[in-house]
Design an enzyme around this catalytic site. Structure first.
Site, PDB file in Angstrom:
ATOM      1  N   HIS A 132      49.640  61.403  47.627  1.00  0.00           N
ATOM      2  CA  HIS A 132      50.210  62.366  48.487  1.00  0.00           C
ATOM      3  C   HIS A 132      51.503  62.820  47.291  1.00  0.00           C
ATOM      4  CE1 HIS A 132      49.154  62.484  52.456  1.00  0.00           C
ATOM      5  NE2 HIS A 132      48.499  61.385  52.226  1.00  0.00           N
ATOM      6  N   THR A 184      48.593  48.765  39.767  1.00  0.00           N
ATOM      7  CA  THR A 184      49.114  50.005  39.481  1.00  0.00           C
ATOM      8  C   THR A 184      49.150  50.528  38.265  1.00  0.00           C
ATOM      9  OG1 THR A 184      51.139  48.813  39.056  1.00  0.00           O
ATOM     10  CG2 THR A 184      51.026  49.379  41.435  1.00  0.00           C
ATOM     11  N   ARG A 199      50.378  41.569  37.840  1.00  0.00           N
ATOM     12  CA  ARG A 199      50.456  41.164  36.454  1.00  0.00           C
ATOM     13  C   ARG A 199      49.613  40.136  35.947  1.00  0.00           C
ATOM     14  NH1 ARG A 199      54.132  45.086  36.185  1.00  0.00           N
ATOM     15  NH2 ARG A 199      55.939  44.944  37.095  1.00  0.00           N
ATOM     16  N   LYS A 202      46.311  34.907  33.187  1.00  0.00           N
ATOM     17  CA  LYS A 202      45.788  34.220  32.387  1.00  0.00           C
ATOM     18  C   LYS A 202      44.550  35.213  31.893  1.00  0.00           C
ATOM     19  CE  LYS A 202      44.426  30.797  35.352  1.00  0.00           C
ATOM     20  NZ  LYS A 202      43.778  29.767  35.869  1.00  0.00           N
TER      21      LYS A 202
HETATM   22  C1  COA Z   1      41.910  34.740  40.909  1.00  0.00           C
HETATM   23  C2  COA Z   1      41.803  33.400  41.454  1.00  0.00           C
HETATM   24  C3  COA Z   1      40.417  32.934  41.272  1.00  0.00           C
HETATM   25  C4  COA Z   1      42.701  32.558  40.367  1.00  0.00           C
HETATM   26  O1  COA Z   1      42.528  31.246  40.793  1.00  0.00           O
HETATM   27  P1  COA Z   1      43.066  30.160  39.358  1.00  0.00           P
HETATM   28  O2  COA Z   1      42.196  30.526  38.341  1.00  0.00           O
HETATM   29  O3  COA Z   1      42.892  28.678  40.072  1.00  0.00           O
HETATM   30  O4  COA Z   1      44.483  30.414  39.296  1.00  0.00           O
HETATM   31  P2  COA Z   1      45.664  29.443  39.389  1.00  0.00           P
HETATM   32  O5  COA Z   1      45.505  28.975  40.887  1.00  0.00           O
HETATM   33  O6  COA Z   1      45.814  28.516  38.513  1.00  0.00           O
HETATM   34  O7  COA Z   1      46.930  30.491  39.425  1.00  0.00           O
HETATM   35  C5  COA Z   1      47.597  30.691  38.196  1.00  0.00           C
HETATM   36  C6  COA Z   1      48.872  31.241  38.670  1.00  0.00           C
HETATM   37  O8  COA Z   1      48.822  32.733  39.308  1.00  0.00           O
HETATM   38  C7  COA Z   1      49.281  32.374  40.549  1.00  0.00           C
HETATM   39  N1  COA Z   1      48.239  33.093  41.403  1.00  0.00           N
HETATM   40  C8  COA Z   1      46.802  32.956  41.914  1.00  0.00           C
HETATM   41  N2  COA Z   1      46.235  33.656  42.685  1.00  0.00           N
HETATM   42  C9  COA Z   1      47.232  34.470  42.974  1.00  0.00           C
HETATM   43  C10 COA Z   1      47.488  35.782  44.055  1.00  0.00           C
HETATM   44  N3  COA Z   1      46.300  35.920  44.436  1.00  0.00           N
HETATM   45  N4  COA Z   1      48.456  36.385  44.065  1.00  0.00           N
HETATM   46  C11 COA Z   1      49.630  35.846  43.356  1.00  0.00           C
HETATM   47  N5  COA Z   1      49.682  34.921  42.438  1.00  0.00           N
HETATM   48  C12 COA Z   1      48.546  34.199  42.398  1.00  0.00           C
HETATM   49  C13 COA Z   1      49.250  31.042  41.003  1.00  0.00           C
HETATM   50  O9  COA Z   1      50.230  30.915  42.002  1.00  0.00           O
HETATM   51  C14 COA Z   1      49.655  30.434  39.626  1.00  0.00           C
HETATM   52  O10 COA Z   1      51.131  30.804  39.291  1.00  0.00           O
HETATM   53  P3  COA Z   1      52.158  29.545  38.970  1.00  0.00           P
HETATM   54  O11 COA Z   1      51.439  29.094  37.687  1.00  0.00           O
HETATM   55  O12 COA Z   1      53.262  29.961  38.777  1.00  0.00           O
HETATM   56  O13 COA Z   1      52.044  28.252  39.908  1.00  0.00           O
HETATM   57  C15 COA Z   1      42.315  33.057  42.859  1.00  0.00           C
HETATM   58  O14 COA Z   1      43.828  33.081  42.809  1.00  0.00           O
HETATM   59  C16 COA Z   1      41.833  33.967  43.886  1.00  0.00           C
HETATM   60  O15 COA Z   1      42.562  35.041  43.995  1.00  0.00           O
HETATM   61  N6  COA Z   1      40.684  34.046  44.565  1.00  0.00           N
HETATM   62  C17 COA Z   1      40.341  34.890  45.252  1.00  0.00           C
HETATM   63  C18 COA Z   1      39.316  34.289  46.417  1.00  0.00           C
HETATM   64  C19 COA Z   1      38.665  35.467  47.326  1.00  0.00           C
HETATM   65  O16 COA Z   1      39.170  36.692  47.390  1.00  0.00           O
HETATM   66  N7  COA Z   1      37.552  35.162  47.607  1.00  0.00           N
HETATM   67  C20 COA Z   1      36.730  36.247  48.271  1.00  0.00           C
HETATM   68  C21 COA Z   1      35.221  35.917  48.097  1.00  0.00           C
HETATM   69  S1  COA Z   1      34.809  37.110  46.805  1.00  0.00           S
END
Ligand code: COA
Length: 207
Positions: A132, A184, A199, A202
């Site tokens: 909007h 964003t 942000r 990794k």
């Molecule tokens: C993206 C994802 C796979 C990353 O997992 P990972 O590689 O194990 O990442 P980590 O747990 O090592 O996290 C790394 C950092 O990112 C942060 N982080 C991870 N996922 C986050 C999220 N969704 N939002 C905000 N921060 C997040 C963690 O807190 C961690 O921060 P820190 O280093 O300060 O502790 C997982 O977070 C995720 O979002 N899974 C989605 C599950 C889903 O939606 N499934 C639906 C079925 S399709």
């Protein structure tokens, strides 16, 4: 025959019966999903072969939607193209091959949302190319109109559950958007982004 043998025999039958029942349910579900895809294509969606539609998928202006082969649109998803601001005659929503659109996900496009091959959009995401306009304080926001910017999501991207992808964003190939993120800004290829605003946390191992 001992008591244990009889019990395991009964369990074996139960497992077999369960497997047959699951197999039949799966086949029936696939068949019905194909019929739903056929109905969507009769309504105007241009799609490749072997697409599946879950139940209660809502399509607005289906003739502005293009899908490649082997795409799945899960139940309660909405693909909406209320207007065509590009006026180019191209599809507003374009999905490549093997794209999965999760349950309850909404793709709202007036200009263009493009999703590349093998991309997985998890349940309950919202992808939009529209905002909007709210620049004037003398006019109601609802009367100020809209601005539009193309959204491009690359190939082999995973958008996890409950994400919001905003107008103008480009997400590079192989990127991952963590659950509950709001994107964003552009996301580089093979990066993992999280949070609101999203942000980089990794990069994927492939980078
Ligand atoms: C993206 C994802 C796979 C990353 O997992 P990972 O590689 O194990 O990442 P980590 O747990 O090592 O996290 C790394 C950092 O990112 C942060 N982080 C991870 N996922 C986050 C999220 N969704 N939002 C905000 N921060 C997040 C963690 O807190 C961690 O921060 P820190 O280093 O300060 O502790 C997982 O977070 C995720 O979002 N899974 C989605 C599950 C889903 O939606 N499934 C639906 C079925 S399709």
């Amino acid at each position: 025959m001992r008591y244990g043998d009889r019990k395991s025999e009964a369990n074996g039958f139960r497992k077999l019966f369960y497997r047959i029942r699951q197999g039949m349910a799966w086949r029936l579900d696939c068949g019905v999903s194909r019929w739903r895809a056929l109905i969507a294509s009769l309504r105007g969606v241009r799609m490749g072969s072997d697409c599946l539609f879950g139940r209660c998928v809502r399509l607005q202006a289906p003739w502005r939607i293009w899908m490649g082969q082997h795409c799945t649109v899960d139940a309660y998803a909405e693909l909406k193209c209320p207007t065509d601001q590009s006026r180019s005659g191209h599809s507003n929503i374009s999905l490549g091959d093997h794209v999965f659109v999760g349950r309850g996900t909404i793709i709202d496009s007036n200009l263009g949302v493009t999703i590349g091959n093998n991309t997985f959009v998890a349940p309950f995401c919202f992808i939009t190319d529209t905002n909007h306009v709210f620049a004037s304080k003398d006019t109601l926001i609802r009367l100020q109109g809209y601005s539009y910017r193309q959204v491009t999501i690359g190939q082999d991207v995973w958008i996890a559950a409950h994400c919001v992808i905003l107008a103008g964003v480009t997400i590079g190939d192989g990127a991952v958007v963590a659950a509950n993120s709001t994107v964003t800004r552009d996301v580089a290829a093979c990066s993992v982004v999280a949070g609101s605003p999203a942000r980089i946390i990794k990069t994927t191992a492939r980078n």
